[in-house]
Design an enzyme around this catalytic site. Sequence first.
Site, short mmCIF file in Angstrom:
data_model
loop_
_atom_site.label_atom_id
_atom_site.label_comp_id
_atom_site.label_asym_id
_atom_site.label_seq_id
_atom_site.Cartn_x
_atom_site.Cartn_y
_atom_site.Cartn_z
N GLU A 233 0.83 -1.20 0.00
CA GLU A 233 0.00 0.00 0.00
C GLU A 233 0.86 1.26 0.00
O GLU A 233 0.73 2.14 0.85
CB GLU A 233 -0.97 -0.03 1.19
CG GLU A 233 -1.86 -1.25 1.17
CD GLU A 233 -2.94 -1.28 2.24
OE1 GLU A 233 -2.71 -0.76 3.34
OE2 GLU A 233 -4.02 -1.84 1.97
N ASP A 312 -8.12 -9.25 3.44
CA ASP A 312 -7.83 -8.20 4.42
C ASP A 312 -8.90 -8.18 5.51
O ASP A 312 -9.70 -7.25 5.56
CB ASP A 312 -7.78 -6.84 3.70
CG ASP A 312 -7.35 -5.72 4.63
OD1 ASP A 312 -6.90 -6.01 5.74
OD2 ASP A 312 -7.48 -4.54 4.23
N GLU A 340 -12.37 -3.23 11.99
CA GLU A 340 -12.36 -2.39 10.79
C GLU A 340 -13.50 -2.75 9.82
O GLU A 340 -14.24 -1.88 9.38
CB GLU A 340 -11.01 -2.51 10.07
CG GLU A 340 -10.99 -1.76 8.75
CD GLU A 340 -9.63 -1.82 8.05
OE1 GLU A 340 -8.69 -2.40 8.61
OE2 GLU A 340 -9.54 -1.29 6.94
C1 GCU Z 1 -5.97 -2.45 5.78
C2 GCU Z 1 -6.31 -1.14 6.44
C3 GCU Z 1 -5.17 -0.18 6.44
C4 GCU Z 1 -3.92 -0.87 7.00
C5 GCU Z 1 -3.66 -2.15 6.26
C6 GCU Z 1 -2.53 -2.98 6.84
O1 GCU Z 1 -5.85 -2.27 4.40
O2 GCU Z 1 -7.41 -0.57 5.80
O3 GCU Z 1 -5.53 0.92 7.22
O4 GCU Z 1 -2.83 -0.03 6.94
O5 GCU Z 1 -4.79 -2.97 6.29
O6 GCU Z 1 -2.81 -4.01 7.41
O7 GCU Z 1 -1.37 -2.61 6.72
#
Ligand code: GCU
Length: 606
Positions: A233, A312, A340
């Site tokens: 990400e 996720d 979440e």
């Molecule tokens: C999910 C989450 C993010 C987090 C990511 C992770 O995508 O929405 O906020 O950073 O997981 O586990 O690194």
Amino acid sequence: MNEKRHLWLPFLKSDLPENLTTPAQTARAELEQAGIAAKLNLVTDMGESWSVSKDGSEITGGETGVLYGAYRLMMARAAGEALPTGVQTPRYPLRMINCWDNADGDVERGYSGRSLFFEGGKFDYDPARMRQLGRLLASVGINVLCINNVNVRDPAHRLIEDWLPELAKLADIFRAFGVRLMVSIDYAQPIRHGIPTADPLDERVAQWWIEQTKKVYAAVPDLAGYLVKADSESRPGPFTYGRNHAEGANMLARALAPHGGVLVWRCFVYNCQQDWRDAKTDRPMAAYQHYAYLDGQFDKNVILQVKNGPYDFQVREPVSPTLLAMPKTTLAIEFQLAQEYTGHQIDIYAMPPMWREVYADMGADRVQAIAAVSNLGRDGNYTGHPFAAVNLFAYGLFAWNPDETPEHMIALWCRLTYPDMDAASRETLVGLLMNSRAVYEKYTAPLGLCWMVARGVHYGPGPDDYEYDRWGTYHRADRDAVGIDRTANGTGYVLQYPPELRARYETPESCPDELKLFFHRLRYDYVMADGRTLIQRIYDDHFEGYEQAKAMKATLENLPLPSRDREEALERMDRQIKNAREWCDIVNAFFHRFSGAEDAHGRTLY
Ligand code: GCU
């Protein structure tokens, strides 16, 4: 809300002294305060293990073991339970909580207030509350606390730089509870110090980490290690330099090894910019593709941390195939206590039944460590919804012994948290919690489909939000069918599983209902084993889920909860019902308009 609450430890009447430095001292102080005269036998080579004599008069164990034994003795007494006999040893040596706390005080995916540790770009905590947290964690055997978000943003880098003296102070508090701290680091941190690269094979990079880590361990000699989110990400990582993740992880692990630290490397790596026209890329396949071939190439003190499912933390996912594919690597499974995707600690969602299912498919010995994303925050009750504490409590027990049953963990939590509640009400509460996940699952995305959640915030329905987002994660619903074919004829995801699971998931008929739309693309008129069509099943589940949420409120109203918990729970219950209604209406409307199918029972479809 800043009042002190003892959560499942109501038998702990007061604050602990401030000057405790070792777990054995804490054990003595706790027993004394509780008025329990038990003798502690400290045995140097017993470490975390413990045993308690039949009559409860002697606790034997290592430095941390006696503390665990003391808490379990007190909890057993408070709950009227028999203590287990013989020496108790944890299944995993690393039982960790990962806080996603930012230095500015915000908590990523936090639903219970601001950070317990930081505010305004610096450390800011209440020491008494830290000791209380230490008690809570130690009482269920959690031994590592990673205090900052895996997405490391300025100024959190400074935790292992000029904030070390303060990190050391915090570590001192938790040391008395047998809890070691860990920190998340930025893979590209050397670049902030004039080194032009973060290439793991560049000598300057490796040397920077060696030197910096020496300073870290001079300040906090028992730091558990570093946690890293790399190439994920948009975080930096070894891919930028054409290196693989074994090269990246081993470089950092070598800086930690002389100090006894571990390097926890997260495997949440996938292409978050997949184009919708690209039908070959399949997000759940990513972790296996990036890691499985590297099995055996990681240093001894590297732990790969893999999320329980391949996506996720969705409400329903199969076990991640990566966890089944790396027998020569030390693995940690990662769960998410922060709700979440599971109701933001507004909706009730007790997780133990889900962990149990994952373990039934995985087997406890596939992993050697366990981690969970924290659900904690500055709220007076720590977890926002008072019932969300059950997840932290049960997680600790489960991490110690994954053979614990969900019923027992949840019932024990109820008994300890609400000691004055009559047995019948307690049983009702246990039932409500045990069933809470099934209810939530019914009114949200159907049959393992995933990703119908509101974009970004991840609370409430958004059936097409990710379908049309640049952050593409697809379910590909159209007028005829829904889901992605992940069989050998489709993306081939199912081939990542060992034969038994592969056979189970391979055909729509052999695949369990709750995962049918995870693995298969099915027409709306597909006939399920019970004779209903897929579309009818979707309608039924959603109407039922909404009705069950309403029924939960009636149950809750009749429970003799302490007034504060009652207020907090009922206020959230109303929001849960609203949420359930929205999910039900919108998901049903979504599929109704695609399929044109009417509800067999004539209920309103919008
Ligand atoms: C999910 C989450 C993010 C987090 C990511 C992770 O995508 O929405 O906020 O950073 O997981 O586990 O690194």
